[in-house]
Write an enzyme that holds these catalytic residues in place. Structure first.
Site, PDB file in Angstrom:
ATOM      1  N   ASN A  66     -25.993  23.168  -2.733  1.00 35.21           N
ATOM      2  CA  ASN A  66     -26.791  21.998  -1.968  1.00 35.21           C
ATOM      3  C   ASN A  66     -28.240  22.535  -2.441  1.00 35.21           C
ATOM      4  OD1 ASN A  66     -27.818  19.789  -0.314  1.00 35.21           O
ATOM      5  ND2 ASN A  66     -25.861  19.733   0.615  1.00 35.21           N
TER       6      ASN A  66
ATOM      7  N   ASP B  90     -18.803   6.252  -6.719  1.00 37.50           N
ATOM      8  CA  ASP B  90     -19.260   5.693  -7.820  1.00 37.50           C
ATOM      9  C   ASP B  90     -18.469   5.620  -9.101  1.00 37.50           C
ATOM     10  OD1 ASP B  90     -19.581   8.406  -8.512  1.00 37.50           O
ATOM     11  OD2 ASP B  90     -21.556   8.536  -7.328  1.00 37.50           O
TER      12      ASP B  90
ATOM     13  N   GLN C 199     -16.416  12.269  -1.678  1.00 37.37           N
ATOM     14  CA  GLN C 199     -16.882  11.205  -0.793  1.00 37.37           C
ATOM     15  C   GLN C 199     -17.434   9.794  -1.578  1.00 37.37           C
ATOM     16  OE1 GLN C 199     -18.939  12.609   2.988  1.00 37.37           O
ATOM     17  NE2 GLN C 199     -18.648  14.507   1.425  1.00 37.37           N
TER      18      GLN C 199
ATOM     19  N   CYS D  65      -7.615 -12.755  -4.696  1.00 40.00           N
ATOM     20  CA  CYS D  65      -6.206 -11.957  -4.940  1.00 40.00           C
ATOM     21  C   CYS D  65      -5.244 -12.782  -5.853  1.00 40.00           C
ATOM     22  CB  CYS D  65      -5.591 -11.854  -3.512  1.00 40.00           C
ATOM     23  SG  CYS D  65      -3.938 -10.910  -3.711  1.00 40.00           S
TER      24      CYS D  65
ATOM     25  N   TYR E  42     -22.212  -5.331  -3.208  1.00 40.32           N
ATOM     26  CA  TYR E  42     -21.442  -4.410  -3.900  1.00 40.32           C
ATOM     27  C   TYR E  42     -21.337  -4.668  -5.219  1.00 40.32           C
ATOM     28  CZ  TYR E  42     -19.318  -1.901  -0.105  1.00 40.32           C
ATOM     29  OH  TYR E  42     -19.413  -0.961   1.002  1.00 40.32           O
TER      30      TYR E  42
ATOM     31  N   HIS F  69     -13.144   8.049   0.021  1.00 40.11           N
ATOM     32  CA  HIS F  69     -13.738   6.818   0.489  1.00 40.11           C
ATOM     33  C   HIS F  69     -13.685   5.514  -0.424  1.00 40.11           C
ATOM     34  CE1 HIS F  69     -16.849   9.277   3.233  1.00 40.11           C
ATOM     35  NE2 HIS F  69     -15.454   9.443   3.657  1.00 40.11           N
TER      36      HIS F  69
ATOM     37  N   CYS G  73      -6.599  -7.033  -1.929  1.00 43.61           N
ATOM     38  CA  CYS G  73      -6.479  -8.263  -1.100  1.00 43.61           C
ATOM     39  C   CYS G  73      -6.806  -7.971   0.096  1.00 43.61           C
ATOM     40  CB  CYS G  73      -5.056  -8.680  -1.124  1.00 43.61           C
ATOM     41  SG  CYS G  73      -4.637 -10.091   0.032  1.00 43.61           S
TER      42      CYS G  73
HETATM   43 ZN   LIG Z   1      -3.238 -11.057  -1.383  1.00 46.98          ZN
END
Ligand SMILES: [Zn+2]
Length: 276
Positions: A237, A110, A107, A169, A72, A127, A135
């Site tokens: 599209n 970014d 969706q 967290c 990620y 999403h 957390c």
């Molecule tokens: Zn936490």
């Protein structure tokens, strides 16, 4: 633009009905963000290659949290280098023009819609958003930005001890997780505005479907809801897809086979001409 379509757009603009935009990977692809379903999405751990459908799961996060985070942080870097395109900007102008009549359901994770200038209030990120985390133990149901220090990583960059500390967290010392909906998770209202999106669909008079082919369930529900209520569906599209067929076969539907960076500014101009 087709004169019949132009009339439909302008009649809608002069009325008081709601405008909903549903966006997917196509609009981001025009900003050079890969879909991550192609070769860019593969991730190597040891001698194994993993596909996004495996990486973007809660199951993988439980097994290999640091690998999932590295993937990620790399994706965030890709998104950070991208810039909003004319399609994104047209949606900001539409929000300004339509105010409370406008909702954007995206969706895309970014952050490009918010960076372009759409408001968080009017942008339902169904999403999630890769620039945010929360957390993993849900000690509190709050979402916070990923520290700047961690954004913009290269592929396979190892995490330092400082990085690990930044991914803890602040409330309970558990791990954090990316604020995204994974393939093995369900939609919910709190994080993804699931019910709000469906409610908006029920009230939508004109739906613009942009750069999405309907692979996931909530976008499908939104489109079918608008169709059942005889709303106007316009699919934008570069390729034919299940939504373009729904649009063409609905009461007042259109398929615009163009990039969104071309079609959305054109549509905005038609609205503007009768609203200002
Ligand atoms: Zn936490």
């Amino acid at each position: 633009m087709d004169t019949h379509l132009e009339k439909i757009l302008q009649d809608f603009a002069k009325g008081s009905g709601r405008l909903t935009i549903l966006t997917g990977a196509g609009i981001s692809a025009e900003s050079n963000i890969p879909t991550f379903r192609g070769p860019e999405g593969y991730w190597t751990i040891g001698s194994n290659e993993y596909q996004p459908q495996e990486m973007a799961t809660y199951r993988m996060f439980k097994q290999k949290p640091e690998e999932v985070w590295k993937w990620y942080l790399y994706r965030i870097g890709v998104c950070k280098k991208a810039l909003p395109n004319p399609g994104h900007h047209a949606l900001v102008y539409m929000e300004t023009l339509f105010k409370d009549r406008f909702t954007l359901i995206t969706q895309n994770v970014d952050n490009l819609h918010l960076r372009a200038g759409n408001s968080l209030e009017k942008t339902f990120q169904i999403h999630g958003n890769v620039f945010f985390m929360r957390c993993a133990d849900e000690c509190k149901r709050s979402v916070f930005p990923i520290p700047k220090h961690l954004t913009g990583r290269e592929k396979n960059e190892t995490l330092t001890e400082t990085d690990r500390q930044l991914l803890i967290c602040p409330h309970c010392d558990s791990r954090t997780r990316p604020h995204v909906l994974w393939f093995d998770e369900m939609y919910n209202e709190h994080y993804y505005r699931y019910h709000s999106a469906l409610k908006v669909a029920e009230e939508t008079e004109l739906l613009l479907v942009v750069g999405t082919s309907g692979a996931t369930s909530l976008p499908n529900q939104v489109v079918w809801e608008v169709k059942h209520r005889n709303g106007i569906i316009i699919d934008i599209n570069i390729e034919e897809n299940p939504f373009s067929n729904i649009a063409i076969n609905s009461r007042q539907g259109f398929f615009i086979k163009q990039p969104s960076g071309k079609a959305l500014p054109d549509i905005f101009q038609k609205f503007k001409a009768v609203m200002e």
